[in-house]
Design an enzyme around this catalytic site. Structure first.
Site, PDB file in Angstrom:
ATOM      1  CG  LEU A   5      -1.564   1.331   1.621  1.00 28.37           C
ATOM      2  CD1 LEU A   5      -2.558   1.751   0.538  1.00 28.37           C
ATOM      3  CD2 LEU A   5      -2.277   1.207   2.976  1.00 28.37           C
ATOM      4  CG  ASP A  59      -8.452  15.559   1.164  1.00 23.15           C
ATOM      5  OD1 ASP A  59      -7.280  15.525   1.607  1.00 23.15           O
ATOM      6  OD2 ASP A  59      -9.084  16.617   0.989  1.00 23.15           O
ATOM      7  CG  ASN A  84       5.306   9.121  -0.115  1.00 27.57           C
ATOM      8  OD1 ASN A  84       6.379   9.694   0.030  1.00 27.57           O
ATOM      9  ND2 ASN A  84       4.475   9.405  -1.123  1.00 27.57           N
ATOM     10  CE1 TYR A 149       6.916  18.599   4.964  1.00 28.01           C
ATOM     11  CE2 TYR A 149       9.143  19.438   5.267  1.00 28.01           C
ATOM     12  CZ  TYR A 149       8.279  18.497   4.744  1.00 28.01           C
ATOM     13  OH  TYR A 149       8.767  17.436   4.009  1.00 28.01           O
ATOM     14  CE  LYS A 153       7.182  15.201   6.101  1.00 25.99           C
ATOM     15  NZ  LYS A 153       6.608  13.945   5.606  1.00 25.99           N
TER      16      LYS A 153
HETATM   17  N1  LIG Z   1      10.560  16.596  -2.289  1.00 19.55           N
HETATM   18  C1  LIG Z   1      11.303  16.856  -1.223  1.00 19.55           C
HETATM   19  O1  LIG Z   1      12.267  17.667  -1.286  1.00 19.55           O
HETATM   20  C2  LIG Z   1      11.030  16.137   0.074  1.00 19.55           C
HETATM   21  C3  LIG Z   1      12.026  16.193   1.070  1.00 19.55           C
HETATM   22  C4  LIG Z   1      11.789  15.559   2.276  1.00 19.55           C
HETATM   23  C5  LIG Z   1      10.617  14.867   2.487  1.00 19.55           C
HETATM   24  N2  LIG Z   1       9.659  14.828   1.522  1.00 19.55           N
HETATM   25  C6  LIG Z   1       8.428  14.089   1.816  1.00 19.55           C
HETATM   26  O2  LIG Z   1       8.207  13.122   0.797  1.00 19.55           O
HETATM   27  C7  LIG Z   1       6.817  12.798   0.754  1.00 19.55           C
HETATM   28  C8  LIG Z   1       6.356  12.770  -0.697  1.00 19.55           C
HETATM   29  O3  LIG Z   1       6.485  14.064  -1.241  1.00 19.55           O
HETATM   30  P1  LIG Z   1       7.042  14.323  -2.716  1.00 19.55           P
HETATM   31  O4  LIG Z   1       8.323  15.052  -2.610  1.00 19.55           O
HETATM   32  O5  LIG Z   1       6.983  13.069  -3.513  1.00 19.55           O
HETATM   33  O6  LIG Z   1       5.974  15.411  -3.211  1.00 19.55           O
HETATM   34  P2  LIG Z   1       4.815  15.336  -4.318  1.00 19.55           P
HETATM   35  O7  LIG Z   1       5.390  14.980  -5.639  1.00 19.55           O
HETATM   36  O8  LIG Z   1       4.076  16.631  -4.174  1.00 19.55           O
HETATM   37  O9  LIG Z   1       3.906  14.121  -3.849  1.00 19.55           O
HETATM   38  C9  LIG Z   1       3.013  14.222  -2.754  1.00 19.55           C
HETATM   39  C10 LIG Z   1       2.029  13.074  -2.843  1.00 19.55           C
HETATM   40  O10 LIG Z   1       1.127  13.158  -1.735  1.00 19.55           O
HETATM   41  C11 LIG Z   1      -0.221  13.179  -2.227  1.00 19.55           C
HETATM   42  N3  LIG Z   1      -1.056  14.032  -1.398  1.00 19.55           N
HETATM   43  C12 LIG Z   1      -0.913  15.362  -1.165  1.00 19.55           C
HETATM   44  N4  LIG Z   1      -1.916  15.803  -0.410  1.00 19.55           N
HETATM   45  C13 LIG Z   1      -2.722  14.733  -0.156  1.00 19.55           C
HETATM   46  C14 LIG Z   1      -3.929  14.567   0.562  1.00 19.55           C
HETATM   47  N5  LIG Z   1      -4.533  15.596   1.158  1.00 19.55           N
HETATM   48  N6  LIG Z   1      -4.489  13.328   0.612  1.00 19.55           N
HETATM   49  C15 LIG Z   1      -3.892  12.281  -0.015  1.00 19.55           C
HETATM   50  N7  LIG Z   1      -2.748  12.381  -0.704  1.00 19.55           N
HETATM   51  C16 LIG Z   1      -2.170  13.605  -0.786  1.00 19.55           C
HETATM   52  C17 LIG Z   1      -0.111  13.762  -3.646  1.00 19.55           C
HETATM   53  O11 LIG Z   1      -1.162  13.300  -4.488  1.00 19.55           O
HETATM   54  P3  LIG Z   1      -2.527  14.119  -4.806  1.00 19.55           P
HETATM   55  O12 LIG Z   1      -2.145  15.539  -5.073  1.00 19.55           O
HETATM   56  O13 LIG Z   1      -3.086  13.383  -5.975  1.00 19.55           O
HETATM   57  O14 LIG Z   1      -3.378  13.941  -3.601  1.00 19.55           O
HETATM   58  C18 LIG Z   1       1.190  13.129  -4.111  1.00 19.55           C
HETATM   59  O15 LIG Z   1       0.973  11.832  -4.599  1.00 19.55           O
HETATM   60  C19 LIG Z   1       6.103  13.829   1.628  1.00 19.55           C
HETATM   61  O16 LIG Z   1       5.786  13.259   2.864  1.00 19.55           O
HETATM   62  C20 LIG Z   1       7.155  14.927   1.809  1.00 19.55           C
HETATM   63  O17 LIG Z   1       6.989  15.639   3.009  1.00 19.55           O
HETATM   64  C21 LIG Z   1       9.849  15.456   0.306  1.00 19.55           C
END
Ligand SMILES: NC(=O)c1ccc[n+]([C@@H]2O[C@H](COP(=O)([O-])OP(=O)(O)OC[C@H]3O[C@@H](n4cnc5c(N)ncnc54)[C@H](OP(=O)(O)O)[C@@H]3O)[C@@H](O)[C@H]2O)c1
Length: 257
Positions: A5, A59, A84, A149, A153
């Site tokens: 999942l 959501d 995630n 944020y 985390k």
């Molecule tokens: N990118 C970075 O630099 C970075 C660094 C450290 C940690 N992270 C962490 O990595 C994880 C994934 O982020 P990412 O970088 O892959 O960003 P991303 O490309 O924006 O992906 C975020 C994902 O979460 C989903 N999401 C957002 N809001 C949601 C909601 N209300 N309900 C259900 N799903 C939701 C989005 O899909 P939908 O919009 O379709 O809902 C998308 O699939 C996050 O926890 C983030 O904090 C990212």
């Protein structure tokens, strides 16, 4: 076939995990809000890897999101759970929209914890299962201009480390994956200018982050920080006074506004 999942499967790190598990021929359950994107991704994975998939549009920023998702899965055995889905925000706390911040905390903290508590008991009963919670390098230090944020985390890291200890001897493992800047739509969604916040060349690819996370997950490692530079960053609060680290973080981020 074992079932994984993945929340936040529609883009970025979550989508990279779907690709990785599809190559390994897992049955994949993809969850996020965007039903169209999820179905498109699922069809693509079915065609390229002949895997079976299930998509759930939900959501997780809503209080009942975790429960709604879990109810859709009551006949599924979850072998691996990639917890995630998450989002960020950028700006001084007193200038940010309180409602959006509460929704972010619901997603990053409450739903992440709720899903963990819904999935975990079955795994412990079976004596097998692996969970990966996605934290961040900001799990390790306070981050002005991303105060809620980074606090969310820090929760993910603390929760994961504590539960990892509780799970010793159960056959179930839990891992906190704490990436630094990664090339996804995260910055856009958080209203940050990616070009300013991070050198795009310095961003790790989501595929690389997922590969490192997968290895740690399968080893049952409690915490993993992808990349030496990111790891060094997470060690700063051990080497310097916390107040000093907070000041430096603020000055770096303030210049990127
Ligand atoms: N990118 C970075 O630099 C970075 C660094 C450290 C940690 N992270 C962490 O990595 C994880 C994934 O982020 P990412 O970088 O892959 O960003 P991303 O490309 O924006 O992906 C975020 C994902 O979460 C989903 N999401 C957002 N809001 C949601 C909601 N209300 N309900 C259900 N799903 C939701 C989005 O899909 P939908 O919009 O379709 O809902 C998308 O699939 C996050 O926890 C983030 O904090 C990212």
């Amino acid at each position: 076939m074992p079932t994984v999942l993945i929340t936040g499967a529609s883009s970025g790190i979550g989508a990279a995990f779907t690709e990785l598990f599809a190559k390994l021929r897992y049955r994949i359950i993809l969850a996020s809000r965007d039903e169209g994107k999820l179905n498109h991704l699922a069809t693509d994975l079915q065609q390229r890897y002949s895997v079976t998939t299930l998509t759930v549009a939900v959501d997780l920023a809503q209080a009942d999101g975790a429960l709604l998702l879990y109810e859709r899965l009551h006949e599924e055995q979850i072998d691996i759970f990639i917890n995630n889905a998450g989002c960020g925000s950028f700006g001084f706390l007193h200038e940010l929209d309180a409602r959006s911040e509460q929704q972010m905390l619901q997603l990053n903290v409450m739903s992440l914890s709720h899903l963990l508590m819904l999935v975990l008991p079955d795994m412990v009963r079976r004596g097998s299962g692996r969970i990966l919670n996605v934290g961040s390098t900001t799990s390790f230090y306070p981050c002005p201009l991303s105060a809620n944020y980074s606090a969310s985390k820090a929760f993910v890291l603390s929760l994961t480390e504590a539960v990892a200890s509780e799970l010793q001897g159960t056959g179930v493992s839990i891992t906190a994956l704490c990436p630094g800047g990664t090339g996804t739509s995260f910055f856009q969604s958080a209203n940050m200018d990616e070009q300013k916040v991070a050198d795009p060349k310095a961003l790790m690819s989501p595929d690389k982050v997922a590969q490192i996370g997968y290895k740690a997950l399968m080893r049952g490692q409690a915490v993993v920080v992808p990349g030496m530079q990111n790891w060094l960053l997470t060690q700063a609060p051990r080497l310097f006074p916390r107040r000093f680290v907070t000041r430096i973080t603020r000055s770096v981020l303030e210049r990127k506004r």
